[in-house]
Design a protein around this motif. Sequence first.
Motif, PDB file in Angstrom:
ATOM      1  N   GLU A  55     -10.531 -10.942   3.728  1.00  0.00           N
ATOM      2  CA  GLU A  55     -10.616  -9.496   3.541  1.00  0.00           C
ATOM      3  C   GLU A  55      -9.634  -9.018   2.475  1.00  0.00           C
ATOM      4  OE1 GLU A  55     -13.703  -9.161   5.785  1.00  0.00           O
ATOM      5  OE2 GLU A  55     -12.787  -7.316   5.044  1.00  0.00           O
ATOM      6  N   PRO A  56     -10.011  -7.978   1.729  1.00  0.00           N
ATOM      7  CA  PRO A  56      -9.069  -7.393   0.773  1.00  0.00           C
ATOM      8  C   PRO A  56      -8.119  -6.428   1.484  1.00  0.00           C
ATOM      9  CG  PRO A  56     -11.178  -6.271   0.620  1.00  0.00           C
ATOM     10  CD  PRO A  56     -11.343  -7.365   1.652  1.00  0.00           C
ATOM     11  N   ILE A  57      -6.850  -6.481   1.113  1.00  0.00           N
ATOM     12  CA  ILE A  57      -5.846  -5.538   1.608  1.00  0.00           C
ATOM     13  C   ILE A  57      -5.040  -5.041   0.421  1.00  0.00           C
ATOM     14  CG2 ILE A  57      -5.639  -6.566   3.920  1.00  0.00           C
ATOM     15  CD1 ILE A  57      -2.988  -7.897   2.870  1.00  0.00           C
ATOM     16  N   GLN A  58      -4.244  -4.025   0.647  1.00  0.00           N
ATOM     17  CA  GLN A  58      -3.281  -3.574  -0.348  1.00  0.00           C
ATOM     18  C   GLN A  58      -1.903  -4.097   0.041  1.00  0.00           C
ATOM     19  OE1 GLN A  58      -3.494   0.735  -0.687  1.00  0.00           O
ATOM     20  NE2 GLN A  58      -5.085   0.555  -2.256  1.00  0.00           N
ATOM     21  N   ILE A  59      -0.999  -4.085  -0.930  1.00  0.00           N
ATOM     22  CA  ILE A  59       0.408  -4.390  -0.678  1.00  0.00           C
ATOM     23  C   ILE A  59       1.195  -3.154  -1.101  1.00  0.00           C
ATOM     24  CG2 ILE A  59       2.370  -5.850  -1.292  1.00  0.00           C
ATOM     25  CD1 ILE A  59       0.280  -8.074  -1.944  1.00  0.00           C
ATOM     26  N   HIS A  60       2.013  -2.629  -0.181  1.00  0.00           N
ATOM     27  CA  HIS A  60       2.819  -1.440  -0.449  1.00  0.00           C
ATOM     28  C   HIS A  60       4.297  -1.807  -0.386  1.00  0.00           C
ATOM     29  CE1 HIS A  60      -0.476   1.562   1.087  1.00  0.00           C
ATOM     30  NE2 HIS A  60      -0.921   0.746   0.147  1.00  0.00           N
ATOM     31  N   SER A  61       4.991  -1.546  -1.460  1.00  0.00           N
ATOM     32  CA  SER A  61       6.428  -1.763  -1.542  1.00  0.00           C
ATOM     33  C   SER A  61       7.116  -0.397  -1.510  1.00  0.00           C
ATOM     34  CB  SER A  61       6.736  -2.498  -2.851  1.00  0.00           C
ATOM     35  OG  SER A  61       8.103  -2.495  -3.118  1.00  0.00           O
ATOM     36  N   TYR A  62       8.107  -0.273  -0.634  1.00  0.00           N
ATOM     37  CA  TYR A  62       8.872   0.966  -0.495  1.00  0.00           C
ATOM     38  C   TYR A  62      10.322   0.716  -0.880  1.00  0.00           C
ATOM     39  CZ  TYR A  62       4.920   2.702   2.199  1.00  0.00           C
ATOM     40  OH  TYR A  62       3.665   3.092   2.584  1.00  0.00           O
ATOM     41  N   LEU A 119      13.898  -9.773  -2.647  1.00  0.00           N
ATOM     42  CA  LEU A 119      14.671  -9.616  -1.427  1.00  0.00           C
ATOM     43  C   LEU A 119      14.178  -8.318  -0.804  1.00  0.00           C
ATOM     44  CD1 LEU A 119      16.863 -11.641  -0.486  1.00  0.00           C
ATOM     45  CD2 LEU A 119      16.279 -11.831  -2.879  1.00  0.00           C
ATOM     46  N   SER A 120      13.719  -8.408   0.430  1.00  0.00           N
ATOM     47  CA  SER A 120      13.021  -7.287   1.043  1.00  0.00           C
ATOM     48  C   SER A 120      13.121  -7.374   2.554  1.00  0.00           C
ATOM     49  CB  SER A 120      11.542  -7.331   0.645  1.00  0.00           C
ATOM     50  OG  SER A 120      10.929  -8.480   1.233  1.00  0.00           O
ATOM     51  N   SER A 121      12.726  -6.294   3.197  1.00  0.00           N
ATOM     52  CA  SER A 121      12.607  -6.343   4.652  1.00  0.00           C
ATOM     53  C   SER A 121      11.453  -7.286   5.002  1.00  0.00           C
ATOM     54  CB  SER A 121      12.308  -4.946   5.198  1.00  0.00           C
ATOM     55  OG  SER A 121      11.014  -4.526   4.777  1.00  0.00           O
ATOM     56  N   PRO A 122      11.439  -7.808   6.233  1.00  0.00           N
ATOM     57  CA  PRO A 122      10.253  -8.528   6.687  1.00  0.00           C
ATOM     58  C   PRO A 122       9.045  -7.583   6.621  1.00  0.00           C
ATOM     59  CG  PRO A 122      12.093  -8.927   8.174  1.00  0.00           C
ATOM     60  CD  PRO A 122      12.511  -7.826   7.234  1.00  0.00           C
ATOM     61  N   PHE A 123       7.851  -8.134   6.443  1.00  0.00           N
ATOM     62  CA  PHE A 123       6.666  -7.299   6.285  1.00  0.00           C
ATOM     63  C   PHE A 123       6.164  -6.758   7.624  1.00  0.00           C
ATOM     64  CE2 PHE A 123       4.437 -11.070   7.679  1.00  0.00           C
ATOM     65  CZ  PHE A 123       3.287 -10.580   8.291  1.00  0.00           C
ATOM     66  N   GLY A 139      -2.954  -2.504   9.324  1.00  0.00           N
ATOM     67  CA  GLY A 139      -4.407  -2.409   9.324  1.00  0.00           C
ATOM     68  C   GLY A 139      -4.993  -2.177   7.949  1.00  0.00           C
ATOM     69  N   GLU A 140      -4.197  -1.648   7.025  1.00  0.00           N
ATOM     70  CA  GLU A 140      -4.702  -1.428   5.671  1.00  0.00           C
ATOM     71  C   GLU A 140      -3.855  -2.131   4.619  1.00  0.00           C
ATOM     72  OE1 GLU A 140      -4.306   2.263   3.677  1.00  0.00           O
ATOM     73  OE2 GLU A 140      -2.335   2.679   4.501  1.00  0.00           O
ATOM     74  N   ALA A 141      -2.576  -2.321   4.916  1.00  0.00           N
ATOM     75  CA  ALA A 141      -1.694  -2.861   3.889  1.00  0.00           C
ATOM     76  C   ALA A 141      -0.547  -3.657   4.503  1.00  0.00           C
ATOM     77  CB  ALA A 141      -1.119  -1.728   3.033  1.00  0.00           C
ATOM     78  N   VAL A 142      -0.104  -4.651   3.741  1.00  0.00           N
ATOM     79  CA  VAL A 142       1.170  -5.309   4.011  1.00  0.00           C
ATOM     80  C   VAL A 142       2.225  -4.384   3.424  1.00  0.00           C
ATOM     81  CG1 VAL A 142       2.646  -7.219   3.274  1.00  0.00           C
ATOM     82  CG2 VAL A 142       0.340  -7.691   4.092  1.00  0.00           C
ATOM     83  N   LYS A 143       3.228  -4.037   4.230  1.00  0.00           N
ATOM     84  CA  LYS A 143       4.253  -3.092   3.779  1.00  0.00           C
ATOM     85  C   LYS A 143       5.633  -3.692   3.981  1.00  0.00           C
ATOM     86  CE  LYS A 143       1.375   0.908   4.715  1.00  0.00           C
ATOM     87  NZ  LYS A 143       1.241   2.211   5.382  1.00  0.00           N
ATOM     88  N   TYR A 144       6.525  -3.403   3.022  1.00  0.00           N
ATOM     89  CA  TYR A 144       7.904  -3.882   3.123  1.00  0.00           C
ATOM     90  C   TYR A 144       8.810  -2.985   2.291  1.00  0.00           C
ATOM     91  CZ  TYR A 144       7.123  -5.927  -1.521  1.00  0.00           C
ATOM     92  OH  TYR A 144       6.838  -6.100  -2.862  1.00  0.00           O
ATOM     93  N   ILE A 145      10.111  -3.094   2.555  1.00  0.00           N
ATOM     94  CA  ILE A 145      11.113  -2.366   1.764  1.00  0.00           C
ATOM     95  C   ILE A 145      11.686  -3.323   0.736  1.00  0.00           C
ATOM     96  CG2 ILE A 145      13.323  -1.142   1.804  1.00  0.00           C
ATOM     97  CD1 ILE A 145      12.650  -0.414   4.766  1.00  0.00           C
ATOM     98  N   ASP A 146      11.610  -2.939  -0.524  1.00  0.00           N
ATOM     99  CA  ASP A 146      12.142  -3.731  -1.626  1.00  0.00           C
ATOM    100  C   ASP A 146      13.624  -3.398  -1.785  1.00  0.00           C
ATOM    101  OD1 ASP A 146      13.025  -3.938  -4.520  1.00  0.00           O
ATOM    102  OD2 ASP A 146      11.114  -4.979  -4.656  1.00  0.00           O
ATOM    103  N   TYR A 147      14.465  -4.436  -1.730  1.00  0.00           N
ATOM    104  CA  TYR A 147      15.907  -4.227  -1.844  1.00  0.00           C
ATOM    105  C   TYR A 147      16.470  -4.690  -3.185  1.00  0.00           C
ATOM    106  CZ  TYR A 147      16.475  -2.378   2.808  1.00  0.00           C
ATOM    107  OH  TYR A 147      16.424  -1.570   3.912  1.00  0.00           O
TER     108      TYR A 147
END
Length: 177
Positions: A8-15, A88-92, A96-104
């Motif tokens: 399946e296609p998902i998005q990746i969101h970096s915060y 270097l980031s938070s664990p993901f 349901g729509e995207a893999v999300k993590y905090i970019d450090y």
Amino acid sequence: MGVPTEGEPIQIHSYKHNGHIHRIWDETTVLKGTQNLVIGGNDRTVVTESDGRTWVTREPAICYFHSQHWFNVIGMLREDGIYYYCNLSSPFIFDGEAVKYIDYDLDIKVFPDMTFHLLDEDEYERHRQIMNYPSAIDQILKANVNQLICWIRQKKGPFAPDFIDTWYERYLTYRHG
């Protein structure tokens, strides 16, 4: 936390630490999805920056996210070999729509000969002060830089000799299957 479905296609969101969106990768195909691990593949996907600018990735990439590590790894397949970009980031998390993590901010670039450079230490220090990174996070990130360097030197995980090629072959079956 859900589990992404293979194929399946998902998005990746970096915060960023302050909660603001940093970057969005429009489409990545899930190659493996579990509670702890997501491996995805993409090629020429649209990336949207926080200011709205967009660009398109230049080469196929295999992305590695783990829920127990404060980093993620992107292996880029180029004509002269595999280059790795490690954030270097938070664990993901997967919502349901995207893999999300905090970019450090801190990054390690690894070259095909497995030499590497730690990047953006100045940006990290600036953001650490502006966004008030807790000292616990600072310690976790510095420990994970060391762990990542060990993985690179030991050719472990996504740095293992056939890892990127094997997952790229799987990506091609979804893409052309």
